[in-house]
Write a protein that holds these residues in place. Structure first.
Motif, PDB file in Angstrom:
ATOM      1  N   ASP A   1     160.529 -30.952 -22.774  1.00 55.67           N
ATOM      2  CA  ASP A   1     159.937 -30.998 -21.527  1.00 55.67           C
ATOM      3  C   ASP A   1     160.555 -30.831 -20.382  1.00 55.67           C
ATOM      4  OD1 ASP A   1     157.455 -31.231 -23.640  1.00 55.67           O
ATOM      5  OD2 ASP A   1     157.227 -33.075 -23.125  1.00 55.67           O
TER       6      ASP A   1
ATOM      7  N   VAL B   1     165.384 -34.611 -19.326  1.00 58.58           N
ATOM      8  CA  VAL B   1     164.469 -33.617 -19.806  1.00 58.58           C
ATOM      9  C   VAL B   1     165.413 -32.318 -19.927  1.00 58.58           C
ATOM     10  CG1 VAL B   1     161.974 -34.710 -18.647  1.00 58.58           C
ATOM     11  CG2 VAL B   1     164.028 -33.155 -17.397  1.00 58.58           C
TER      12      VAL B   1
ATOM     13  N   ARG C   1     158.789 -26.959 -12.295  1.00 56.57           N
ATOM     14  CA  ARG C   1     159.075 -26.018 -13.771  1.00 56.57           C
ATOM     15  C   ARG C   1     160.050 -25.693 -13.608  1.00 56.57           C
ATOM     16  NH1 ARG C   1     153.629 -23.399 -12.129  1.00 56.57           N
ATOM     17  NH2 ARG C   1     154.736 -23.060 -10.366  1.00 56.57           N
TER      18      ARG C   1
ATOM     19  N   SER D   1     152.420 -35.037 -18.872  1.00 61.02           N
ATOM     20  CA  SER D   1     151.865 -34.625 -20.384  1.00 61.02           C
ATOM     21  C   SER D   1     152.667 -36.289 -21.075  1.00 61.02           C
ATOM     22  CB  SER D   1     151.885 -33.643 -20.813  1.00 61.02           C
ATOM     23  OG  SER D   1     153.123 -33.446 -20.758  1.00 61.02           O
ATOM     24  N   ASN D   2     153.662 -37.000 -20.417  1.00 59.85           N
ATOM     25  CA  ASN D   2     154.340 -37.824 -20.834  1.00 59.85           C
ATOM     26  C   ASN D   2     153.436 -38.907 -20.698  1.00 59.85           C
ATOM     27  OD1 ASN D   2     156.137 -39.304 -21.900  1.00 59.85           O
ATOM     28  ND2 ASN D   2     157.428 -37.558 -23.010  1.00 59.85           N
TER      29      ASN D   2
ATOM     30  N   GLU E   1     156.524 -30.796 -16.760  1.00 56.50           N
ATOM     31  CA  GLU E   1     155.812 -30.897 -18.336  1.00 56.50           C
ATOM     32  C   GLU E   1     155.787 -33.035 -18.137  1.00 56.50           C
ATOM     33  OE1 GLU E   1     156.307 -27.127 -20.745  1.00 56.50           O
ATOM     34  OE2 GLU E   1     157.625 -28.523 -20.515  1.00 56.50           O
TER      35      GLU E   1
END
Lengths: 1052, 480
Positions: B165, B315, B232, B173-174, B169
């Motif tokens: 990710d 990441v 991002r 989401s983690n 992300e």
């Protein structure tokens, strides 16, 4: 076969003349009452062995007889050491020395047999070849019903030993560059002088074409079907004075041979074949290559992926535009159609005979929308005003129209080059996002390459040119031995050219102050010349031993040439195509005027002793408006310099001597000549101060163009020639050999000037060059039976050219090639780097340690994937000091093979031409394997170096080629040797009953049918311009192509 | 007759036939593909390698086999079978994840080990990036290098290149991401006016401005992406600090006094932003070499206390540190305001003809400067307004440089805090030809002000020599 007895008109005519001579001769005999020695003999047909009836046997001006039904004759001759002449309809003419014999047996070959007994046209008249002391080749063109599409210059290819005829390109009518026995000049012309019907035929180019690399060939205005015969005079051409250095080609056009009216009609139609395509990369290989090039240009992977041709998503609006696999070569080439109509009428009465011909020809080129249309007329007439006063007229008018395209080095507008380099994933027509094609043609692409289809469809390049070429000649026989004659002729020639390059579909050009989208142009070239040739001629034979003929004459040639061109740019729309629609500020107007005079006083003395020894002295004294008043050589009369150029030639016909009586050799002749000739192609105004117009910030003015050289003079060519002619096996085998050495002194060279003069260089007569070589030809009647006759022939020439100008020599650039001209070497050596493959690994490159200096003074190392250039001086820096001789465009041997096979009513004629050992610089391949730009490349580029360890000979793809991997090196030098089946024609003579149609033949004619070569371009034969430095350089002109023509000839 | 020559003709024909058949065109040889490897495309090359059968199968499953067989250039970084055998079933069993994973091993264009001599971020087909240097890519080593095919190059790897990710992300989401900081950062979404994709539906007849279709003229975006870093962005690399919930609360609470507002919520929000905006930098700091202090985008010193690093998460576009403590000093966070006097926001009256922007030489500092002078304006209490933003609720010391070299008498002027006629400061006499910074006094801002006004106010006089305004700059120095 009987029906075709008039096929070789010349021979029939010779017989006619002989008869006339014999009539008067017979009368003489009675008068002089010389000794009469009777001889007897038999004349047989060599094919059947049977005796021939009706063959004339004669001694000139003495006696004559005709053979009976068994071929037997008896004749009175003045002595047994004289020559008899034997001739008959349909058979060759033979002059035979009795050598003490009182009985002779002769078997005659047919009239098609090539021998040394033929009559040839020389500058001052006709003579039997066996009696000529000079090196002369003859080409009998009367049968050129099988080559309707040829031009005179290309027609001679492979026919004349020592004449290297190199066809310029495949454009219809473009002809060939002619080099007779090598080069005689570096900067002057090397073209042999062309003389048609006793008048100089101007083949100079008065200003470059505005159609890129196009050549308007004046010889395309001559219909070869009009030609009777051609003589190539290789030495002893002093009679043409300062125009004779390159030898002379003497062309005689058709004339009436009989008074009866004869009508010949020829109708031909043919097809041409598209040449084999060059294997360029397909869309897939090209896209892979393009990706690599763009990566090496420094584009990021996202930038490359965003390029429309890299997006494989079918819904992308430009998907269909960029996902094709177009064969661009197919887009621009197509098989063409040739048409040719020809009508010739000859006839007349005892007062006047005439030959009238009209012709129409339309030849389509293999590049779409190119063609040549010719309309030609010719009227030749001969008049007998009285017994003593005769005259002749030769008038011709020809009008040509050509649709052309740019060719050669013209990256944006030459269809061939653009088609080779255009991205194959594009298409010719616009296409929408649904994949539907429009009839509209695409614009230039995002890579900056023009659309070849637009160049074909919308670009216009055409010319119209015509020439009136006419002369009148009057002869007056003052006494039996003294004749006066004068010829007056006029040439009016005009060439009009127009171009239009549309903006849509063609990438822009850059002018020095603007960007040019559409390009327009118009040009007119005009030549007017007046020619006269007047002479007094003396002919006499003394005591049947000494024959003397002598001429004293004067030629005058006045020429006026003019060239005017206008170029325009950026017309408002693509519908406005004529030059006045260009933007005013960008208009370019220019041209040139040339006016010059030539006066040639000549003297000739031919002496023959007992038909055995022949000596010929020719001398000319030339004045020309081109010569400087302070010329070093020549004779000064009234402050004007005249070139004095003599030549002496001699021959010994050893076979006519008694000691050869029992020899198997039928004819043996030795020749020697030494001649001074000149080349006056030194520029009209080199001796004068000239100015040219110059535009500075919109103001027009005049600036000095040159520094005058009042010492400028003709180039002097000194030629030494030794030759031998041998015939054996009843003259069925004929061999001719010549060795020569010609030296050009006072050769024009450009000498550099010191910079304060503001002029780069000046033309001087400081150079010198030597050609040595030999010519050889052999003709054999291999099979000679009643129904089958097979002649084969071969001819070859070799020359070795050496510069004898002292000093370090100079380099010339042409098409990216460096051409070295240096003492003791040929004039035009390719001078470049030697490549030893590609560095396969980084380790290899590092251990070699080669580098090159950049423009900013830094050094770059040759790395893996770069070419390993030979480091001559061992300094590990690849620079100009590492260049060496890498090729020689001059052939080791060139010539042709001929074969004529006649079986009953069929006849098969074949001509092979060859050139052996000449190196070719393949400029086109250099561009197509440079591996440095976005242009499409040859399929061999798929082999480009990819990764460490890749063993290949193609370097890596690098944008802009910073290491110079594609520099001028032996990578681009190829063996240009070839053997070509140049023409093959099969003819069938239709059997006809006597009637309205007297005879008819059908032809199947093939051109360029087969070519054997290792050359990797389209074709190994091309000649970008007549200059010495352009030879052997393939600039990508339209290639040669095959054609097959069907024809029919009907005689009424 | 013909029969006699029949044999000849047959012989001749035979010789000719031999001649033709023996003549293979040089051009064909020259243009033939010589290297067998170049006859295969990249997929064929991979398929032919027995060590890469798993990878080849995955290529087929994901449809990438078609892609790398096309005529674009690709580099395939192919892990050997033994490595791929250990691939988590949750990836190999999930087509989307597998595609993402395999896409992380394929790149457009050609990358040879020999030519990548500096760390290069290579964009993969899944739009993520891997760092390549020589024969290293990511954590993997290229064991069999630079195998070329017609349309690309194959690099065989000893490790996988997991499709991680990216920062954002991970954050969104983690489950490892600390909740409070995450919640705050996710709360920063808002609609921002942006006409990039706007649809024009008309033109305002009065102003001529375009009228956009409602909803098309703005984008839903995160304040953090715009003001700090777009986490991002795969092409860049970031270091993101996240605080455990406790540390987050402690840090936010520490800053609350500086963000006094009317409500607790807004105070918390302002303080939280103040904390979080210094927590992302566009540089990757490796855990082994991370320095003890990092300068944020806003020049705030962020101390990194190594023992306080709770967790380090790699990441795809950087690294995330989860810290149990981050003691960012207010003195580093709050910067002094330097107000260039000539860059004012407004004046009380239109006196453009009396306003001078002067280029002068400061004899004290030795530097050139530009100031503003309003002379003979004829208005009592004429004033110039300056706006300063995001002013925390702290005490400031005020200074100015005002050079009276335009007349021979002194004049007075004052700083208005909040309003022009503020009495926080009285009038200060501007000495003649004084190039020094003059201390005006101290003032306290009791509440956090998103926007705050400072005025330069002239004397309450209409006399020209008494009411000029002159100033080079005003400096407000936080005072703790």
């Amino acid at each position: 076969m009987y029906l075709f007895k008039s096929y070789n008109l010349k021979k029939t005519a010779a017989v006619f003349m002989l008869l006339l001579v014999l009539k008067t001769g017979g009368a003489q005999v009675a008068k002089t009452g010389a000794a009469k020695v009777p001889i007897t003999g038999t004349v047989t047909d060599a094919a059947t062995g049977k005796g021939l009836v009706g063959i004339r046997v004669s001694v000139e001006n003495f006696s004559a007889a005709i053979t009976d039904e068994n071929g037997k004759f008896s004749l009175n001759v003045p002595s047994l050491f004289t020559d008899v002449m034997i001739s008959g309809d349909g058979y060759e003419t033979r002059q035979l020395s009795l050598k003490g014999k009182n009985s002779i047996t002769v078997s005659l070959l047919d009239e098609y047999h090539q021998s040394f007994q033929e009559t040839v046209s020389l500058p001052l008249g006709k003579t039997l070849l066996r009696n000529i002391p000079a090196a002369v080749s003859k080409y009998d063109a009367a049968g050129e019903w099988t080559k309707p599409d040829e031009t005179v210059d290309a027609l001679l290819q492979g026919r004349v030993a020592g004449l290297n005829s190199i066809r310029r390109s495949g454009t219809p009518g473009v002809g060939a560059n002619l080099f007779l026995r090598g080069y005689n000049s570096l900067f002057g012309t090397n073209k042999p002088l062309i003389v048609i019907d006793d008048m100089l035929y101007d083949v100079n180019d008065y200003g470059e074409s505005i159609i890129a690399n196009n050549y308007t060939n004046p010889l395309a205005l001559i219909n070869v079907q009009d030609i009777d015969n051609i003589t190539v005079l290789k030495d002893a051409s002093s009679i043409y004075g300062a125009k004779g250095a390159n030898g002379a080609i003497i062309v005689t056009t058709a004339r009436a041979r009989q008074q009866a009216t004869k009508i010949d009609v020829g109708i031909y139609t043919g097809v041409t074949a598209v040449p084999e395509k060059l294997p360029v990369m397909n869309a897939g290989s090209y896209r892979t290559y393009l990706g690599e090039i763009l990566q090496s240009k420094g584009l990021s992977s996202s930038e490359i992926a965003a390029m429309p041709f890299m997006i494989d998503d079918q819904s992308h609006p430009e998907y269909y535009r960029y996902h094709n696999n177009t064969d661009w070569q197919k887009q621009i080439m197509k098989a063409g159609v040739n048409r040719n109509l020809f009508l010739k009428v000859t006839g007349g009465d005892n007062i006047a005979t005439y030959a009238l011909s009209v012709g129409y020809m339309k030849n389509e080129g293999i590049i779409k929308n190119t063609d040549l249309t010719r309309y030609n007329t010719r009227f030749n007439a001969e008049f007998n005003f009285s017994k003593k006063f005769t005259g002749s007229a030769n008038l011709s008018f020809t009008y040509n129209e050509q649709n052309l395209k740019d060719q050669g080095i013209s990256d944006k507008t030459a269809p061939v080059f653009v088609a080779l380099t255009k991205a194959p994933f594009l298409t010719a027509n616009e296409v929408n996002d649904k994949g539907v094609f429009s009839p509209n043609l695409e614009d230039a692409d995002i890579l900056g390459v023009s659309n070849p289809a637009v160049l074909i469809e919308n670009m216009q390049a055409f010319n119209k040119y015509y020439r009136f070429f006419g002369s009148f000649k009057f002869n007056y026989a003052i006494t039996k031995t003294l004749t006066a004659s004068t010829l007056f002729g006029v040439v009016y020639d005009k060439v009009r050219e127009n171009i239009f390059v549309p903006r849509k579909g063609v990438s822009n050009d850059t002018l020095n102050n603007a960007v040019a989208d559409s390009r327009l142009g118009s040009q007119v070239k005009r030549l007017f010349s007046v020619y006269s040739d007047s002479r007094i001629e003396f002919n006499k034979v003394f005591n049947r031993l000494h024959s003397i003929s002598s001429r004293l004459g004067l030629r005058y040639h006045h020429n006026n040439a003019e060239q005017d061109f206008a170029l325009g740019f950026n017309s408002a729309t693509d519908e406005l195509i004529s030059v006045q629609n260009g933007v005013g500020a960008l208009r370019q107007i220019g041209g040139g005027i040339g006016e010059w005079n030539w006066m040639n006083t000549y003297f000739n003395l031919d002496y023959g002793f007992n038909n055995r020894f022949f000596v010929s002295l020719n001398a000319a004294m030339d004045g020309s408006s081109r010569f400087g008043k302070e010329a070093a050589d020549g004779l000064a009369i009234g402050g004007v310099k005249y070139a004095v150029l003599p030549s002496l030639s001699a021959a010994w016909l050893a076979s006519s001597e008694d000691f050869m009586k029992g020899s198997f050799i039928d004819l043996l002749k030795f020749r020697a000549s030494y001649s001074f000739t000149g080349n006056d192609d030194i520029g009209n105004y080199t001796a004068r101060q000239t100015y040219i117009s110059q535009n500075l910030l919109g103001m027009q003015g005049l600036v000095r163009n040159s520094i005058p050289n009042p010492a400028i003079q003709w180039e002097t060519s000194k030629k030494l020639n030794f030759g031998a002619d041998i015939a054996v096996w009843n003259e069925r085998v004929g061999v001719s050999l010549d060795v020569y050495r010609s030296k050009t002194d006072n050769m024009l060279i450009y000498e550099p000037m010191v910079s304060p003069t503001g002029i780069d260089n000046i033309l001087t007569n400081g150079g010198s060059m030597v050609n040595m070589g030999f010519d050889a030809s052999v003709n054999v009647r291999v099979v000679n039976t009643k129904n089958l006759k097979w002649d084969i022939g071969a001819n070859a020439g070799k020359y070795k050219n050496e510069i004898k100008t002292p000093g370090t020599g100079f380099e010339t650039e042409f098409a990216g090639a460096t051409i070295l001209t240096r003492y003791d070497n040929p004039a035009n050596l390719f001078y470049g780097y030697k490549a030893n493959g590609v560095f396969s690994t980084a380790a290899e490159a590092v251990s070699a340690g080669l580098r090159k200096k950049n423009a900013d003074g830094s050094y770059s190392n040759f790395a893996a994937g770069d070419i390993r250039f030979a480091d001559l001086n061992g300094d590990h820096i690849i620079d100009e000091n590492d260049r060496q001789e890498i090729g020689d465009p001059n052939p080791d041997l060139f010539g042709g093979f001929t074969s004529r096979l006649a079986y009953k009513r069929f006849e098969l004629n074949i001509l092979f031409t060859f050139s052996q050992g000449n190196d070719v610089y393949n400029y086109v391949r250099r561009r197509l394997e440079s591996v440095s730009g976005v242009e499409n490349q040859l399929n061999s580029v798929v082999n480009r170096w990819r990764a460490d360890g890749h063993v290949t000979d193609m370097p890596k793809a690098t944008y802009g080629d910073p290491m110079g991997n594609s520099r001028f090196s032996d990578r681009w030098i190829e063996d240009g040797s070839y053997l070509r089946l140049r023409t093959a024609s099969l003819q069938y003579n239709i059997p006809l009953k006597e009637g309205f149609v007297k005879y008819a033949s059908v032809y199947v004619i093939g051109n360029n049918l087969l070519t054997f070569t290792k050359y990797m371009g389209y074709d190994p034969e091309f000649s970008a311009n007549p200059g010495v430095f352009a030879q052997g350089i393939d600039t990508g002109l339209d290639p040669q192509f095959r054609s097959v023509t069907l024809g029919v000839r009907v005689g009424l | 007759m013909m029969r006699r020559y029949k044999n000849w003709i047959i012989c001749l024909a035979g010789i000719l036939a031999l001649f033709f058949s023996g003549c293979k065109k040089q051009t064909d040889d020259h243009n033939e593909v010589t290297d067998g490897a170049l006859k295969n495309n990249l997929f064929e090359l991979i398929s032919a390698n027995p060590d890469l059968t798993t990878f080849a199968n995955f290529l087929k499953q994901t449809g990438y086999d078609q892609v790398i067989a096309s005529s674009r250039n690709y580099t395939a970084f192919a892990p050997v079978n033994s490595v791929l055998a250990t691939l988590d079933a949750s990836i190999s069993g999930n087509p989307d994840k597998l595609k993402k994973f395999i896409g992380n091993h394929l790149a457009n264009q050609l990358y040879y080990t020999a030519t990548i001599t500096a760390t290069t971020r290579i964009k993969m087909l899944n739009n993520k990036y891997n760092n390549m240097l020589g024969n290293k890519i990511g954590d993997a080593t290229i064991t069999v290098k630079d195998k070329y095919a017609s349309n690309g190059v194959l690099q065989v790897l000893d490790k996988m290149l997991p499709a991680l990710d990216n920062c954002w992300e991970f954050l969104s989401s983690n489950p490892l991401a600390p909740v409070k900081q995450k919640d705050f950062m996710l709360s920063l979404f808002q609609n921002v006016f942006d006409t990039t994709n706007a649809i024009v539906i008309g033109v305002n007849p009065v102003t001529g401005d375009p009228i956009y279709q409602p909803g098309s003229d703005s984008v839903y975006t995160n304040l953090f992406w715009n003001r700090v870093h777009d986490l991002r962005d795969e092409s860049k690399q970031f270091t993101l600090f996240m605080l455990t919930d406790a540390a987050w609360d402690a840090e936010v609470n520490k800053y609350k006094p500086y963000y006094v507002t009317g409500t607790t919520d807004s105070t918390t929000k302002a303080a939280s932003w103040s904390v979080v905006k210094d927590f992302a930098v566009d540089t990757v700091y490796d855990p082994a070499t991370i320095p003890d202090t990092i300068l944020s985008k806003f020049s705030t010193k962020v101390p990194v206390n190594r023992p306080a690093i709770v967790q380090t998460i790699k990441v795809s576009n950087g690294i995330v540190y989860i810290l149990s403590q981050a003691d960012v000093q207010p003195s580093s966070k709050f910067k002094p305001y330097l107000i260039q006097a000539e860059n004012y926001a407004a004046t009380s009256h239109d006196r453009r003809s009396n306003t001078y922007f002067r280029d002068r030489y400061n004899t004290v500092t030795g530097k050139d400067f530009r100031d503003v002078l309003v002379l003979s304006h004829g208005v009592a209490l004429f004033n110039i307004r300056y706006d300063i933003t995001e002013v925390p609720s702290i005490k400031y010391k005020a200074y100015w440089v005002a050079v009276n070299d335009f007349q021979t008498v002194t004049h007075t002027q004052k700083l208005g805090i909040g309003i022009a006629t503020s009495t926080t400061f009285g009038y200060t006499t501007v000495a003649l030809n004084n190039f020094n910074e003059v201390y005006i006094g101290e003032f306290t801002i009791s509440q956090y002000k998103p926007v705050f006004n400072i005025y330069l106010t002239a004397a309450n006089s209409t006399t020209a020599s008494a009411n000029p305004l002159v100033c080079d700059y005003i400096r407000l120095e936080p005072s703790f």
